[in-house]
Design a protein around this motif. Structure first.
Motif, mmCIF file in Angstrom:
data_model
loop_
_atom_site.group_PDB
_atom_site.id
_atom_site.type_symbol
_atom_site.label_atom_id
_atom_site.label_comp_id
_atom_site.label_asym_id
_atom_site.label_seq_id
_atom_site.Cartn_x
_atom_site.Cartn_y
_atom_site.Cartn_z
ATOM 1 N N GLN A 8 -1.474 -51.944 -52.722
ATOM 2 C CA GLN A 8 -2.637 -52.361 -51.918
ATOM 3 C C GLN A 8 -3.832 -51.428 -52.073
ATOM 4 O O GLN A 8 -4.932 -51.737 -51.609
ATOM 5 C CB GLN A 8 -2.281 -52.412 -50.424
ATOM 6 N N GLU A 9 -3.608 -50.282 -52.698
ATOM 7 C CA GLU A 9 -4.662 -49.262 -52.747
ATOM 8 C C GLU A 9 -5.984 -49.783 -53.331
ATOM 9 O O GLU A 9 -7.062 -49.525 -52.768
ATOM 10 C CB GLU A 9 -4.150 -48.035 -53.511
ATOM 11 N N PRO A 10 -5.958 -50.600 -54.432
ATOM 12 C CA PRO A 10 -7.247 -51.039 -55.000
ATOM 13 C C PRO A 10 -8.051 -51.930 -54.057
ATOM 14 O O PRO A 10 -9.285 -51.951 -54.138
ATOM 15 C CB PRO A 10 -6.828 -51.823 -56.253
ATOM 16 N N THR A 11 -7.395 -52.713 -53.209
ATOM 17 C CA THR A 11 -8.142 -53.650 -52.354
ATOM 18 C C THR A 11 -8.413 -53.078 -50.957
ATOM 19 O O THR A 11 -9.282 -53.601 -50.244
ATOM 20 C CB THR A 11 -7.366 -54.978 -52.184
ATOM 21 N N GLY A 25 -13.276 -41.787 -48.342
ATOM 22 C CA GLY A 25 -12.378 -41.174 -49.309
ATOM 23 C C GLY A 25 -10.984 -41.758 -49.209
ATOM 24 O O GLY A 25 -10.686 -42.580 -48.347
ATOM 25 N N THR A 26 -10.125 -41.316 -50.145
ATOM 26 C CA THR A 26 -8.735 -41.742 -50.170
ATOM 27 C C THR A 26 -7.876 -40.492 -50.339
ATOM 28 O O THR A 26 -8.032 -39.753 -51.311
ATOM 29 C CB THR A 26 -8.496 -42.757 -51.306
ATOM 30 N N ILE A 27 -7.010 -40.266 -49.377
ATOM 31 C CA ILE A 27 -6.235 -39.022 -49.319
ATOM 32 C C ILE A 27 -4.828 -39.304 -49.846
ATOM 33 O O ILE A 27 -4.121 -40.150 -49.289
ATOM 34 C CB ILE A 27 -6.144 -38.539 -47.848
ATOM 35 N N SER A 44 6.044 -41.852 -55.741
ATOM 36 C CA SER A 44 6.217 -40.862 -54.674
ATOM 37 C C SER A 44 4.941 -40.604 -53.878
ATOM 38 O O SER A 44 4.860 -39.622 -53.163
ATOM 39 C CB SER A 44 6.734 -39.545 -55.260
ATOM 40 N N ALA A 45 3.963 -41.518 -53.992
ATOM 41 C CA ALA A 45 2.713 -41.303 -53.250
ATOM 42 C C ALA A 45 2.338 -42.523 -52.411
ATOM 43 O O ALA A 45 2.618 -43.659 -52.778
ATOM 44 C CB ALA A 45 1.574 -40.995 -54.213
ATOM 45 N N GLU A 46 1.752 -42.248 -51.263
ATOM 46 C CA GLU A 46 1.015 -43.262 -50.509
ATOM 47 C C GLU A 46 -0.428 -42.789 -50.444
ATOM 48 O O GLU A 46 -0.732 -41.627 -50.759
ATOM 49 C CB GLU A 46 1.576 -43.445 -49.094
ATOM 50 N N PHE A 47 -1.311 -43.683 -49.991
ATOM 51 C CA PHE A 47 -2.733 -43.367 -49.972
ATOM 52 C C PHE A 47 -3.313 -43.679 -48.598
ATOM 53 O O PHE A 47 -3.010 -44.720 -48.019
ATOM 54 C CB PHE A 47 -3.446 -44.172 -51.064
ATOM 55 N N ILE A 48 -4.100 -42.765 -48.115
ATOM 56 C CA ILE A 48 -4.726 -42.942 -46.799
ATOM 57 C C ILE A 48 -6.223 -43.136 -47.048
ATOM 58 O O ILE A 48 -6.938 -42.188 -47.392
ATOM 59 C CB ILE A 48 -4.471 -41.713 -45.893
ATOM 60 N N THR A 49 -6.654 -44.391 -46.935
ATOM 61 C CA THR A 49 -8.072 -44.719 -47.125
ATOM 62 C C THR A 49 -8.757 -44.555 -45.776
ATOM 63 O O THR A 49 -8.262 -45.062 -44.772
ATOM 64 C CB THR A 49 -8.199 -46.166 -47.632
ATOM 65 N N TRP A 50 -9.866 -43.824 -45.781
ATOM 66 C CA TRP A 50 -10.507 -43.583 -44.474
ATOM 67 C C TRP A 50 -12.000 -43.833 -44.520
ATOM 68 O O TRP A 50 -12.649 -43.690 -45.563
ATOM 69 C CB TRP A 50 -10.173 -42.194 -43.940
ATOM 70 N N GLY A 51 -12.495 -44.246 -43.363
ATOM 71 C CA GLY A 51 -13.917 -44.535 -43.262
ATOM 72 C C GLY A 51 -14.415 -44.306 -41.851
ATOM 73 O O GLY A 51 -13.642 -44.026 -40.936
ATOM 74 N N VAL A 52 -15.735 -44.414 -41.709
ATOM 75 C CA VAL A 52 -16.352 -44.234 -40.389
ATOM 76 C C VAL A 52 -17.314 -45.398 -40.154
ATOM 77 O O VAL A 52 -17.779 -46.041 -41.091
ATOM 78 C CB VAL A 52 -17.123 -42.891 -40.273
ATOM 79 N N LYS A 53 -17.595 -45.642 -38.903
ATOM 80 C CA LYS A 53 -18.655 -46.587 -38.557
ATOM 81 C C LYS A 53 -19.961 -45.824 -38.630
ATOM 82 O O LYS A 53 -20.143 -44.809 -37.949
ATOM 83 C CB LYS A 53 -18.451 -47.123 -37.141
ATOM 84 N N GLY A 54 -20.875 -46.229 -39.476
ATOM 85 C CA GLY A 54 -22.144 -45.516 -39.624
ATOM 86 C C GLY A 54 -21.983 -44.353 -40.587
ATOM 87 O O GLY A 54 -21.494 -44.522 -41.697
ATOM 88 N N THR A 55 -22.376 -43.165 -40.145
ATOM 89 C CA THR A 55 -22.298 -41.990 -41.019
ATOM 90 C C THR A 55 -21.349 -40.959 -40.428
ATOM 91 O O THR A 55 -21.152 -40.892 -39.211
ATOM 92 C CB THR A 55 -23.687 -41.334 -41.200
ATOM 93 N N LEU A 56 -20.785 -40.131 -41.301
ATOM 94 C CA LEU A 56 -19.857 -39.094 -40.873
ATOM 95 C C LEU A 56 -20.600 -38.035 -40.060
ATOM 96 O O LEU A 56 -21.676 -37.578 -40.467
ATOM 97 C CB LEU A 56 -19.216 -38.453 -42.113
#
Ligand SMILES: C[S@@+](CC[C@H](N)C(=O)[O-])C[C@H]1O[C@@H](n2cnc3c(N)ncnc32)[C@H](O)[C@@H]1O
Length: 155
Positions: A8-11, A25-27, A44-56
Protein backbone atom coordinates in the motif's frame (compact mmCIF):
# COMPACT_ATOMS: atom_id res chain seq x y z
CA UNK A 1 0.04 8.95 10.43
CA UNK A 2 -0.80 5.85 8.44
CA UNK A 3 0.98 2.49 8.70
CA UNK A 4 1.29 0.42 5.54
CA UNK A 5 3.42 -2.33 4.11
CA UNK A 6 5.16 -2.28 0.71
CA UNK A 7 1.91 -3.11 -1.12
CA UNK A 8 0.00 0.00 0.00
CA UNK A 9 2.99 2.30 0.40
CA UNK A 10 2.86 3.79 -3.16
CA UNK A 11 -0.81 4.82 -2.87
CA UNK A 12 -0.92 5.82 0.81
CA UNK A 13 0.78 9.18 0.27
CA UNK A 14 -1.58 9.93 -2.65
CA UNK A 15 -4.62 9.11 -0.53
CA UNK A 16 -3.33 11.26 2.31
CA UNK A 17 -2.83 14.25 0.02
CA UNK A 18 -6.16 13.76 -1.76
CA UNK A 19 -7.78 14.06 1.67
CA UNK A 20 -6.20 17.49 2.16
CA UNK A 21 -3.17 16.62 4.29
CA UNK A 22 0.29 17.96 3.55
CA UNK A 23 2.58 14.94 3.21
CA UNK A 24 5.64 15.36 5.45
CA UNK A 25 7.49 12.09 4.94
CA UNK A 26 7.55 8.32 5.17
CA UNK A 27 9.27 6.72 8.15
CA UNK A 28 10.62 3.17 7.75
CA UNK A 29 9.96 0.74 10.57
CA UNK A 30 12.33 -2.24 10.46
CA UNK A 31 11.07 -5.41 12.16
CA UNK A 32 14.08 -7.69 12.79
CA UNK A 33 11.86 -10.56 13.98
CA UNK A 34 9.95 -10.86 10.69
CA UNK A 35 9.80 -14.25 8.93
CA UNK A 36 12.41 -15.26 6.34
CA UNK A 37 11.19 -15.32 2.71
CA UNK A 38 12.16 -18.28 0.59
CA UNK A 39 13.49 -17.28 -2.84
CA UNK A 40 13.50 -13.54 -2.24
CA UNK A 41 14.17 -10.62 0.02
CA UNK A 42 12.72 -10.70 3.51
CA UNK A 43 9.75 -8.32 3.95
CA UNK A 44 10.97 -6.81 7.17
CA UNK A 45 9.77 -3.22 6.85
CA UNK A 46 6.57 -1.27 7.31
CA UNK A 47 6.15 2.38 6.42
CA UNK A 48 4.62 5.19 8.42
CA UNK A 49 3.36 7.91 6.08
CA UNK A 50 2.72 11.14 7.93
CA UNK A 51 1.22 14.49 7.21
CA UNK A 52 -0.23 17.61 8.76
CA UNK A 53 -3.22 19.81 8.11
CA UNK A 54 -1.74 23.03 6.72
CA UNK A 55 1.93 23.50 7.55
CA UNK A 56 4.20 21.81 10.07
CA UNK A 57 4.66 23.71 13.31
CA UNK A 58 8.46 23.95 13.36
CA UNK A 59 8.58 26.27 16.36
CA UNK A 60 8.33 23.34 18.79
CA UNK A 61 11.45 22.09 20.56
CA UNK A 62 10.76 18.60 19.21
CA UNK A 63 13.20 16.25 17.46
CA UNK A 64 11.86 12.83 16.50
CA UNK A 65 13.59 9.84 14.86
CA UNK A 66 13.53 9.29 11.08
CA UNK A 67 13.33 5.50 11.37
CA UNK A 68 12.51 2.80 13.91
CA UNK A 69 13.82 -0.69 14.59
CA UNK A 70 11.62 -2.79 16.85
CA UNK A 71 9.58 -5.98 16.99
CA UNK A 72 6.47 -6.62 19.04
CA UNK A 73 7.39 -9.51 21.40
CA UNK A 74 5.16 -12.52 20.60
CA UNK A 75 4.59 -13.33 24.26
CA UNK A 76 2.87 -9.97 24.87
CA UNK A 77 0.93 -9.88 21.58
CA UNK A 78 -2.86 -9.73 21.81
CA UNK A 79 -3.52 -8.46 18.25
CA UNK A 80 -1.97 -9.85 15.08
CA UNK A 81 -0.85 -6.37 13.93
CA UNK A 82 -0.13 -4.96 17.39
CA UNK A 83 2.33 -2.08 17.33
CA UNK A 84 5.26 -1.85 19.76
CA UNK A 85 4.68 0.74 22.49
CA UNK A 86 8.24 2.00 22.16
CA UNK A 87 7.39 3.20 18.63
CA UNK A 88 3.93 4.49 19.46
CA UNK A 89 5.24 6.52 22.40
CA UNK A 90 7.51 8.34 19.96
CA UNK A 91 4.85 8.79 17.28
CA UNK A 92 2.27 10.39 19.56
CA UNK A 93 4.76 13.18 20.30
CA UNK A 94 3.78 14.82 17.00
CA UNK A 95 0.29 15.52 18.39
CA UNK A 96 -0.02 19.27 19.03
CA UNK A 97 0.29 20.40 22.63
CA UNK A 98 -3.09 20.05 24.38
CA UNK A 99 -4.26 18.02 21.39
CA UNK A 100 -6.12 14.71 21.34
CA UNK A 101 -4.66 11.56 19.80
CA UNK A 102 -7.23 9.78 17.58
CA UNK A 103 -6.87 6.18 16.42
CA UNK A 104 -9.88 5.24 14.27
CA UNK A 105 -8.58 1.64 13.96
CA UNK A 106 -7.66 1.06 17.58
CA UNK A 107 -7.19 -2.73 17.62
CA UNK A 108 -5.73 -3.67 20.99
CA UNK A 109 -5.28 -0.03 21.97
CA UNK A 110 -1.51 0.43 21.64
CA UNK A 111 -1.86 4.01 20.36
CA UNK A 112 -4.08 4.84 23.31
CA UNK A 113 -1.75 3.31 25.87
CA UNK A 114 1.15 5.24 24.35
CA UNK A 115 -0.86 8.50 24.28
CA UNK A 116 -1.90 8.20 27.91
CA UNK A 117 1.63 7.32 29.05
CA UNK A 118 2.94 10.40 27.25
CA UNK A 119 0.29 12.69 28.74
CA UNK A 120 -2.17 13.09 25.85
CA UNK A 121 -5.89 12.52 25.81
CA UNK A 122 -7.05 9.75 23.51
CA UNK A 123 -10.06 8.80 21.40
CA UNK A 124 -10.17 5.29 19.94
CA UNK A 125 -12.61 3.57 17.59
CA UNK A 126 -12.65 -0.19 17.03
CA UNK A 127 -15.05 -2.29 14.93
CA UNK A 128 -14.43 -5.65 16.58
CA UNK A 129 -16.10 -6.05 19.99
CA UNK A 130 -13.36 -8.53 20.92
CA UNK A 131 -10.54 -6.05 20.31
CA UNK A 132 -12.55 -3.14 21.71
CA UNK A 133 -12.76 -5.09 24.97
CA UNK A 134 -9.01 -5.77 24.97
CA UNK A 135 -8.28 -2.10 24.23
CA UNK A 136 -10.62 -1.01 27.00
CA UNK A 137 -8.85 -3.27 29.49
CA UNK A 138 -5.44 -1.99 28.45
CA UNK A 139 -6.58 1.64 28.67
CA UNK A 140 -8.27 1.14 32.02
CA UNK A 141 -4.99 -0.24 33.37
CA UNK A 142 -3.37 3.11 32.54
CA UNK A 143 -6.04 5.23 34.22
CA UNK A 144 -7.95 5.76 37.38
CA UNK A 145 -11.74 5.21 37.27
CA UNK A 146 -12.39 8.95 37.21
CA UNK A 147 -10.32 9.44 34.07
CA UNK A 148 -12.19 6.97 31.90
CA UNK A 149 -15.18 7.63 29.65
CA UNK A 150 -16.56 4.79 27.52
CA UNK A 151 -18.95 5.73 24.71
CA UNK A 152 -20.81 3.45 22.35
CA UNK A 153 -23.75 1.08 22.08
CA UNK A 154 -22.72 -0.92 25.16
CA UNK A 155 -21.74 2.07 27.30
C1 LIG B 1 -4.05 -2.79 12.03
S1 LIG B 1 -5.23 -3.15 13.28
C2 LIG B 1 -4.77 -2.03 14.57
C3 LIG B 1 -3.78 -2.63 15.52
C4 LIG B 1 -3.42 -1.68 16.63
N1 LIG B 1 -2.56 -0.60 16.14
C5 LIG B 1 -2.74 -2.40 17.79
O1 LIG B 1 -1.60 -2.08 18.12
O2 LIG B 1 -3.36 -3.33 18.33
C6 LIG B 1 -6.66 -2.40 12.62
C7 LIG B 1 -7.93 -2.56 13.43
O3 LIG B 1 -8.95 -1.79 12.79
C8 LIG B 1 -10.19 -2.41 12.99
N2 LIG B 1 -11.10 -1.90 11.97
C9 LIG B 1 -11.21 -2.27 10.67
N3 LIG B 1 -12.15 -1.53 10.03
C10 LIG B 1 -12.65 -0.67 10.95
C11 LIG B 1 -13.63 0.35 10.89
N4 LIG B 1 -14.29 0.60 9.76
N5 LIG B 1 -13.88 1.05 12.01
C12 LIG B 1 -13.20 0.80 13.16
N6 LIG B 1 -12.26 -0.17 13.28
C13 LIG B 1 -11.98 -0.89 12.18
C14 LIG B 1 -9.89 -3.89 12.91
O4 LIG B 1 -10.86 -4.64 13.63
C15 LIG B 1 -8.49 -3.96 13.55
O5 LIG B 1 -8.56 -4.36 14.91
Amino acid sequence: MVFSDWRQEPTTSDALQMDGWTWQGTIPWIKPASRPRKGGFKQSAEFITWGVKGTLNNSRDLYLPGHFTASQPRKDRVHITQKPLEIMQQLVQICPENGVVLDPFTGSGSTGVAALREGWRFVGIELSPHYAEIAEQRLRAELTQDDFVLAGPEA
